[in-house]
Write a protein that holds these residues in place. Structure first.
Motif, PDB file in Angstrom:
ATOM      1  N   PRO A  32       0.817  -1.220   0.000  1.00  0.00           N
ATOM      2  CA  PRO A  32       0.000   0.000   0.000  1.00  0.00           C
ATOM      3  C   PRO A  32       0.846   1.263   0.000  1.00  0.00           C
ATOM      4  CG  PRO A  32      -0.786  -1.573   1.640  1.00  0.00           C
ATOM      5  CD  PRO A  32       0.530  -2.078   1.160  1.00  0.00           C
ATOM      6  N   ALA A  33       2.034   1.172   0.599  1.00  0.00           N
ATOM      7  CA  ALA A  33       2.928   2.335   0.649  1.00  0.00           C
ATOM      8  C   ALA A  33       4.373   1.862   0.617  1.00  0.00           C
ATOM      9  CB  ALA A  33       2.674   3.153   1.905  1.00  0.00           C
ATOM     10  N   VAL A  34       5.192   2.548  -0.189  1.00  0.00           N
ATOM     11  CA  VAL A  34       6.630   2.320  -0.214  1.00  0.00           C
ATOM     12  C   VAL A  34       7.273   3.603   0.296  1.00  0.00           C
ATOM     13  CG1 VAL A  34       8.655   1.851  -1.635  1.00  0.00           C
ATOM     14  CG2 VAL A  34       6.489   0.693  -2.133  1.00  0.00           C
ATOM     15  N   LEU A  35       8.046   3.477   1.344  1.00  0.00           N
ATOM     16  CA  LEU A  35       8.611   4.640   2.019  1.00  0.00           C
ATOM     17  C   LEU A  35      10.120   4.690   1.818  1.00  0.00           C
ATOM     18  CD1 LEU A  35       6.673   4.137   5.373  1.00  0.00           C
ATOM     19  CD2 LEU A  35       5.950   5.468   3.375  1.00  0.00           C
ATOM     20  N   VAL A  36      10.626   5.899   1.718  1.00  0.00           N
ATOM     21  CA  VAL A  36      12.059   6.084   1.519  1.00  0.00           C
ATOM     22  C   VAL A  36      12.493   7.316   2.290  1.00  0.00           C
ATOM     23  CG1 VAL A  36      11.749   7.471  -0.576  1.00  0.00           C
ATOM     24  CG2 VAL A  36      13.885   6.228  -0.241  1.00  0.00           C
ATOM     25  N   GLY A  37      13.727   7.303   2.778  1.00  0.00           N
ATOM     26  CA  GLY A  37      14.210   8.410   3.598  1.00  0.00           C
ATOM     27  C   GLY A  37      15.248   9.275   2.933  1.00  0.00           C
ATOM     28  N   ALA A  38      15.531   9.035   1.649  1.00  0.00           N
ATOM     29  CA  ALA A  38      16.545   9.825   0.933  1.00  0.00           C
ATOM     30  C   ALA A  38      16.012  10.171  -0.445  1.00  0.00           C
ATOM     31  CB  ALA A  38      17.846   9.034   0.820  1.00  0.00           C
ATOM     32  N   ALA A  49      10.452   3.832 -12.865  1.00  0.00           N
ATOM     33  CA  ALA A  49      10.307   3.265 -14.209  1.00  0.00           C
ATOM     34  C   ALA A  49       9.398   2.049 -14.200  1.00  0.00           C
ATOM     35  CB  ALA A  49      11.678   2.902 -14.769  1.00  0.00           C
ATOM     36  N   ALA A  50       9.343   1.371 -13.058  1.00  0.00           N
ATOM     37  CA  ALA A  50       8.489   0.191 -12.929  1.00  0.00           C
ATOM     38  C   ALA A  50       7.098   0.547 -12.415  1.00  0.00           C
ATOM     39  CB  ALA A  50       9.143  -0.816 -11.991  1.00  0.00           C
ATOM     40  N   GLY A  51       6.820   1.840 -12.253  1.00  0.00           N
ATOM     41  CA  GLY A  51       5.500   2.261 -11.805  1.00  0.00           C
ATOM     42  C   GLY A  51       5.325   2.290 -10.310  1.00  0.00           C
ATOM     43  N   VAL A  52       6.406   2.212  -9.572  1.00  0.00           N
ATOM     44  CA  VAL A  52       6.345   2.281  -8.103  1.00  0.00           C
ATOM     45  C   VAL A  52       6.839   3.658  -7.685  1.00  0.00           C
ATOM     46  CG1 VAL A  52       7.190   1.320  -5.936  1.00  0.00           C
ATOM     47  CG2 VAL A  52       6.756  -0.201  -7.888  1.00  0.00           C
ATOM     48  N   GLU A  53       5.994   4.426  -6.983  1.00  0.00           N
ATOM     49  CA  GLU A  53       6.343   5.776  -6.559  1.00  0.00           C
ATOM     50  C   GLU A  53       6.483   5.827  -5.041  1.00  0.00           C
ATOM     51  OE1 GLU A  53       7.769   9.296  -6.726  1.00  0.00           O
ATOM     52  OE2 GLU A  53       7.076   8.386  -8.600  1.00  0.00           O
ATOM     53  N   PRO A  54       7.701   5.741  -4.527  1.00  0.00           N
ATOM     54  CA  PRO A  54       7.892   5.792  -3.081  1.00  0.00           C
ATOM     55  C   PRO A  54       7.547   7.167  -2.515  1.00  0.00           C
ATOM     56  CG  PRO A  54       9.796   4.837  -4.183  1.00  0.00           C
ATOM     57  CD  PRO A  54       8.956   5.476  -5.239  1.00  0.00           C
ATOM     58  N   ARG A  55       7.203   7.175  -1.249  1.00  0.00           N
ATOM     59  CA  ARG A  55       6.890   8.428  -0.559  1.00  0.00           C
ATOM     60  C   ARG A  55       8.059   8.776   0.355  1.00  0.00           C
ATOM     61  NH1 ARG A  55       3.796   9.082   4.195  1.00  0.00           N
ATOM     62  NH2 ARG A  55       2.852   7.035   3.859  1.00  0.00           N
ATOM     63  N   LEU A  56       8.552   9.990   0.233  1.00  0.00           N
ATOM     64  CA  LEU A  56       9.686  10.444   1.034  1.00  0.00           C
ATOM     65  C   LEU A  56       9.223  10.861   2.414  1.00  0.00           C
ATOM     66  CD1 LEU A  56      12.737  11.212   1.100  1.00  0.00           C
ATOM     67  CD2 LEU A  56      12.042  13.503   0.334  1.00  0.00           C
ATOM     68  N   PRO A  74       0.528  -1.248   6.972  1.00  0.00           N
ATOM     69  CA  PRO A  74       1.445  -2.042   6.134  1.00  0.00           C
ATOM     70  C   PRO A  74       2.195  -1.178   5.129  1.00  0.00           C
ATOM     71  CG  PRO A  74      -0.784  -2.296   5.352  1.00  0.00           C
ATOM     72  CD  PRO A  74      -0.881  -1.463   6.599  1.00  0.00           C
ATOM     73  N   ALA A  75       3.500  -1.410   5.047  1.00  0.00           N
ATOM     74  CA  ALA A  75       4.326  -0.611   4.153  1.00  0.00           C
ATOM     75  C   ALA A  75       5.661  -1.304   3.941  1.00  0.00           C
ATOM     76  CB  ALA A  75       4.554   0.789   4.737  1.00  0.00           C
ATOM     77  N   VAL A  76       6.368  -0.853   2.896  1.00  0.00           N
ATOM     78  CA  VAL A  76       7.740  -1.301   2.634  1.00  0.00           C
ATOM     79  C   VAL A  76       8.657  -0.115   2.868  1.00  0.00           C
ATOM     80  CG1 VAL A  76       9.380  -2.085   0.884  1.00  0.00           C
ATOM     81  CG2 VAL A  76       7.088  -3.081   0.966  1.00  0.00           C
ATOM     82  N   TRP A  77       9.651  -0.320   3.710  1.00  0.00           N
ATOM     83  CA  TRP A  77      10.670   0.707   3.929  1.00  0.00           C
ATOM     84  C   TRP A  77      11.897   0.338   3.112  1.00  0.00           C
ATOM     85  CZ3 TRP A  77      11.948   5.392   5.223  1.00  0.00           C
ATOM     86  CH2 TRP A  77      13.262   5.704   5.582  1.00  0.00           C
ATOM     87  N   LEU A  78      12.302   1.211   2.216  1.00  0.00           N
ATOM     88  CA  LEU A  78      13.479   0.994   1.389  1.00  0.00           C
ATOM     89  C   LEU A  78      14.697   1.491   2.152  1.00  0.00           C
ATOM     90  CD1 LEU A  78      14.404  -0.015  -1.379  1.00  0.00           C
ATOM     91  CD2 LEU A  78      14.076   2.299  -2.255  1.00  0.00           C
ATOM     92  N   GLU A  79      15.520   0.550   2.557  1.00  0.00           N
ATOM     93  CA  GLU A  79      16.689   0.892   3.371  1.00  0.00           C
ATOM     94  C   GLU A  79      17.515   1.997   2.723  1.00  0.00           C
ATOM     95  OE1 GLU A  79      19.925  -1.845   5.583  1.00  0.00           O
ATOM     96  OE2 GLU A  79      20.120  -1.793   3.393  1.00  0.00           O
ATOM     97  N   SER A  80      17.958   2.941   3.527  1.00  0.00           N
ATOM     98  CA  SER A  80      18.739   4.073   3.034  1.00  0.00           C
ATOM     99  C   SER A  80      20.157   3.629   2.668  1.00  0.00           C
ATOM    100  CB  SER A  80      18.799   5.176   4.087  1.00  0.00           C
ATOM    101  OG  SER A  80      17.489   5.568   4.464  1.00  0.00           O
TER     102      SER A  80
END
Length: 332
Positions: A32-38, A49-56, A74-80
């Protein structure tokens, strides 16, 4: 009802962005959400490019970030890129102290380091040191100025091997490896004939495969002696050598040089020159002393003795004996 899950997606900077495992891509596409810190995270272009837009989201302290991520599940955190120091410890502490009150936490490796991956870090560090804004000393070095360090590091490695000093062995292997990277980085800057560490590695890969047809081809060998003989034949043809002694570096230390010449002659089964007399001469002159040492190198090869290593070992024993006679402690 399913328990919300916080997925910590880890990646390695040593593999190109976007080269993620299938489970990683499934998690990213279905979350439901992809999170990123950088904002400059190297994976962002591939994800978009794959259609996934992370939220900063703004990264605060590790404990504050841990609670914020749990609240987003529920979310995915993309390791910094820096690995988010302290985050996993903070999450583990919350999971233990507040068991059952928070979403499930899963660590999902999205990419893995392959064997040898840390060599990429070394290439990057060497490039940084040599580039503008790096180290002035490193930037001034040339192939010629580094020769003495290459020789010193090689002998220090030999000493670590002979002393069976494994911590020092590991360190000295690194120092020798650094010399290879250093010379390769300098070679990249050559105006007429540049080459890189990739060219160096590529050449040695081709050479090893060519000289091991019993491994990478259809040649059969019975034992290591036949393998060595085959190696010498391939090497001679490759180098287009006329003499069995071509290619032996004259700059080797004297005893090692003699031992290498003997090794080449013996392996070629060359009998055109008789061995030096293996006996103590009546008078020790520079010529007779040299002949005696050559005779020792010849008999040593026949008996499987590395005479250069043997002499160093004898010298160390002699050194210990002298220091003991002087009443001094051992320093080896």
């Amino acid at each position: 009802m399913d328990t919300p899950k916080l997925i910590l997606l880890t990646t390695t900077h040593r593999i190109a962005p976007g080269l993620l495992s299938w489970p990683a891509w499934e998690a990213l596409r279905s979350a439901p959400a992809v999170l990123v810190g950088a904002a400059d995270h190297p994976q962002l272009p591939a994800l978009r490019a794959a259609g996934v837009e992370p939220r900063l989201i703004e990264r605060g302290t590790a404990p504050a970030l841990a609670r914020q991520l749990l609240a987003e599940a529920p979310a995915v955190w993309l390791e910094s890129p820096d690995g988010d120091p302290g985050l996993t410890d903070a999450l583990a502490r919350i999971a233990v102290e507040e068991a059952g009150q928070h979403p499930e936490i899963e660590v999902l490796p999205g990419s893995y380091d392959l064997p040898g991956a840390r060599l990429l870090d070394l290439v990057s560090v060497m490039d940084r040191l040599r580039s503008p804004g790096g180290c002035p000393w490193d930037a001034e070095q040339t192939h010629e100025s580094l020769v003495k360090y290459l020789v010193e590091e090689a002998f220090e490695l030999v000493e670590a091997i002979e002393e069976d000093d494994r911590p020092t062995l590991r360190e000295e292997l690194g120092d020798v490896l650094l010399q290879v990277l250093f010379h390769s980085r300098i070679a990249e800057e050559h105006a007429e004939d540049p080459f890189s560490i990739d060219d160096v590695a590529g050449d040695i890969v081709e050479k090893l495969m060519y000289r091991h047809p019993h491994v990478f081809g259809d040649v059969s060998v019975r034992d290591s002696a036949e393998t060595e003989a085959n190696w010498e034949q391939l090497k001679a043809a490759e180098k287009q050598r006329e003499s069995v002694l071509d290619g032996v570096p004259a700059g080797l230390p004297a005893l090692a040089y003699a031992a290498k010449l003997v090794s080449r002659v013996r392996r070629a089964r060359f009998t055109g020159v008789p061995d030096a007399p293996y006996e103590l001469p009546a008078e020790l002159t520079p010529e007779s002393a040299g002949d005696l040492l050559l005779a020792v190198a010849q008999r040593g090869y026949d008996q499987g003795v590395d005479v250069d290593a043997a002499l160093r070992a004898a010298a160390r024993r002699y050194r210990r004996a002298v220091r003991a006679a002087e009443g001094l402690p051992e320093t080896d």
